[in-house]
Motif scaffolding. Structure first.
Motif, PDB file in Angstrom:
ATOM      1  N   ALA A 169      16.135  41.032 -38.423  1.00 53.38           N
ATOM      2  CA  ALA A 169      14.870  41.733 -38.592  1.00 53.38           C
ATOM      3  C   ALA A 169      14.406  41.687 -40.042  1.00 53.38           C
ATOM      4  O   ALA A 169      13.216  41.444 -40.335  1.00 53.38           O
ATOM      5  CB  ALA A 169      15.001  43.178 -38.122  1.00 53.38           C
ATOM      6  N   LEU A 170      15.325  41.907 -40.985  1.00 47.90           N
ATOM      7  CA  LEU A 170      14.968  41.890 -42.406  1.00 47.90           C
ATOM      8  C   LEU A 170      14.556  40.472 -42.842  1.00 47.90           C
ATOM      9  O   LEU A 170      13.618  40.309 -43.632  1.00 47.90           O
ATOM     10  CB  LEU A 170      16.129  42.399 -43.243  1.00 47.90           C
ATOM     11  CG  LEU A 170      16.544  43.855 -43.022  1.00 47.90           C
ATOM     12  CD1 LEU A 170      17.722  44.229 -43.907  1.00 47.90           C
ATOM     13  CD2 LEU A 170      15.373  44.810 -43.275  1.00 47.90           C
ATOM     14  N   ASP A 171      15.273  39.476 -42.352  1.00 46.44           N
ATOM     15  CA  ASP A 171      14.915  38.095 -42.686  1.00 46.44           C
ATOM     16  C   ASP A 171      13.533  37.739 -42.139  1.00 46.44           C
ATOM     17  O   ASP A 171      12.740  37.067 -42.823  1.00 46.44           O
ATOM     18  CB  ASP A 171      15.960  37.127 -42.128  1.00 46.44           C
ATOM     19  CG  ASP A 171      17.277  37.174 -42.886  1.00 46.44           C
ATOM     20  OD1 ASP A 171      17.308  37.732 -43.998  1.00 46.44           O
ATOM     21  OD2 ASP A 171      18.285  36.655 -42.352  1.00 46.44           O
ATOM     22  N   GLU A 172      13.255  38.186 -40.931  1.00 45.04           N
ATOM     23  CA  GLU A 172      11.929  37.920 -40.336  1.00 45.04           C
ATOM     24  C   GLU A 172      10.826  38.583 -41.152  1.00 45.04           C
ATOM     25  O   GLU A 172       9.771  37.985 -41.398  1.00 45.04           O
ATOM     26  CB  GLU A 172      11.901  38.410 -38.888  1.00 45.04           C
ATOM     27  CG  GLU A 172      12.756  37.575 -37.952  1.00 45.04           C
ATOM     28  CD  GLU A 172      12.899  38.202 -36.574  1.00 45.04           C
ATOM     29  OE1 GLU A 172      13.142  37.448 -35.600  1.00 45.04           O
ATOM     30  OE2 GLU A 172      12.781  39.448 -36.455  1.00 45.04           O
ATOM     31  N   LEU A 173      11.060  39.811 -41.568  1.00 48.40           N
ATOM     32  CA  LEU A 173      10.072  40.492 -42.404  1.00 48.40           C
ATOM     33  C   LEU A 173       9.866  39.758 -43.720  1.00 48.40           C
ATOM     34  O   LEU A 173       8.734  39.584 -44.183  1.00 48.40           O
ATOM     35  CB  LEU A 173      10.501  41.941 -42.672  1.00 48.40           C
ATOM     36  CG  LEU A 173      10.113  42.961 -41.617  1.00 48.40           C
ATOM     37  CD1 LEU A 173      10.947  44.229 -41.762  1.00 48.40           C
ATOM     38  CD2 LEU A 173       8.639  43.284 -41.731  1.00 48.40           C
ATOM     39  N   GLY A 174      10.966  39.313 -44.311  1.00 49.67           N
ATOM     40  CA  GLY A 174      10.857  38.582 -45.570  1.00 49.67           C
ATOM     41  C   GLY A 174      10.060  37.305 -45.446  1.00 49.67           C
ATOM     42  O   GLY A 174       9.385  36.879 -46.393  1.00 49.67           O
ATOM     43  N   ALA A 175      10.085  36.711 -44.265  1.00 53.84           N
ATOM     44  CA  ALA A 175       9.370  35.445 -44.045  1.00 53.84           C
ATOM     45  C   ALA A 175       7.881  35.643 -43.838  1.00 53.84           C
ATOM     46  O   ALA A 175       7.133  34.661 -43.813  1.00 53.84           O
ATOM     47  CB  ALA A 175       9.971  34.727 -42.845  1.00 53.84           C
ATOM     48  N   THR A 176       7.431  36.890 -43.682  1.00 52.77           N
ATOM     49  CA  THR A 176       5.993  37.109 -43.474  1.00 52.77           C
ATOM     50  C   THR A 176       5.194  36.990 -44.755  1.00 52.77           C
ATOM     51  O   THR A 176       3.964  36.905 -44.717  1.00 52.77           O
ATOM     52  CB  THR A 176       5.719  38.507 -42.882  1.00 52.77           C
ATOM     53  OG1 THR A 176       6.035  39.515 -43.859  1.00 52.77           O
ATOM     54  CG2 THR A 176       6.514  38.750 -41.619  1.00 52.77           C
ATOM     55  N   GLY A 177       5.882  37.060 -45.907  1.00 56.19           N
ATOM     56  CA  GLY A 177       5.194  37.073 -47.195  1.00 56.19           C
ATOM     57  C   GLY A 177       4.471  35.795 -47.495  1.00 56.19           C
ATOM     58  O   GLY A 177       3.602  35.759 -48.351  1.00 56.19           O
TER      59      GLY A 177
END
Length: 288
Positions: free
Chosen positions: A280-288
């Motif tokens: 989940a954290l990696d996915e959020l980081g990829a939204t940037g």
């Protein structure tokens, strides 16, 4: 950086912390919080008039989180901003990320729902018993009116929550009493506790209901910072202008925004842990 990208970056940080806080507690509702990431960021970092060092100031704008289970996203913002906390009679101290990680512990100031009695004066009332927040907001607005204060009261409600009849009684009351200081914000993330909301709680039907009650409804993308800010500014402009309709906001959002693995049905009240949290954290980081 542009305005949208600046707000987006902060929203990503808050959504991540929201997941970490709930993972630490082993309970909570991070996907609901993630759906509010941009709304909370624009409100607390850009639009609301308040002092983190004096969260109970009589003149401050107020935020009523009627869908109280989504509070970890607000705790994330408060920890980042250093909003002061403490029980009545105690010296207030800035909330830290470490303190936020004590969510739901028996002696923690960071309760599972907004709770001023437990030491969080940023909030005026304990919320989370769904459907009651707009009535609380109306009471705050009447008190401000009697005191001659021009504070604004922002009330965030869930689309599933809008099934409650008390919401619509409060809508009638706001119009009857012309309580323009209240800004109703409906968080339409499509999913309730165990299924999609009924068509009667869709963003389009909520918009029609509010318009029928006499509101100028701003139907927006709740993850588009410029749209959020424009809607909030429209509410501020209408607050003191009886010649125009008062403003309500209906925001289309994504439950579990930013983390595809956390979206859809089955994640309500289920914090991501272990490998799921990392994903989940990696996915959020990829939204940037």
């Amino acid at each position: 950086m542009s305005y949208d990208s600046t707000i987006h970056a902060k929203a990503v940080d808050l959504a991540k912390l929201n997941y970490e806080i709930t993972a630490s507690a082993g309970s909570g509702h991070p996907t609901s919080g993630a759906s509010l990431a941009h709304l909370v960021t624009v409100l607390m970092y850009q639009h609301m008039r308040y002092e983190p060092a004096n969260p109970g100031h009589a003149c401050s704008d107020r935020l009523v989180l009627s869908e109280g289970h989504a509070v970890p996203i607000l705790y994330a913002a408060c920890a980042d901003l250093g909003v002061r906390v403490g029980k009545q009679g105690e010296d207030l101290k800035p909330l830290t990320k470490e303190m936020a990680m004590t969510l739901r512990e028996i002696d923690s100031l960071v309760d599972g729902h907004p709770n001023p009695v437990e030491g969080f004066p940023f909030f005026d009332a304990a919320t989370g018993s769904l459907g009651q927040g707009l009535s609380v907001s109306a009471g705050l607005a009447i008190a401000a009116k009697l005191d001659g204060l021009d504070k604004r009261i922002f009330c965030i409600m869930g689309d599933g929550e809008s099934r409650e009849g008390q919401v619509w009684e409060a809508v009638d009351f706001l119009r009857d009493e012309n309580l323009r200081a209240v800004c109703p914000i409906f968080n339409c993330n499509v999913f309730a506790q165990s299924d999609e909301v009924s068509p009667q709680q869709s963003a389009e039907v909520l918009t029609a209901k509010l318009a029928a009650a006499g509101f100028d409804v701003k139907l927006i993308n709740g993850h588009a910072p410029s749209e959020i800010l424009a809607a909030l500014e429209a509410h501020a402009a209408a607050q003191t202008d009886d010649a125009v309709a008062p403003v309500a906001i209906v925001a289309k959002t994504v439950k579990g925004w930013g983390s595809a693995s956390q979206q859809g049905n089955g994640h309500h009240g289920s914090p991501a842990k272990g490998d799921d949290l990392k994903v989940a954290l990696d996915e959020l980081g990829a939204t940037g």
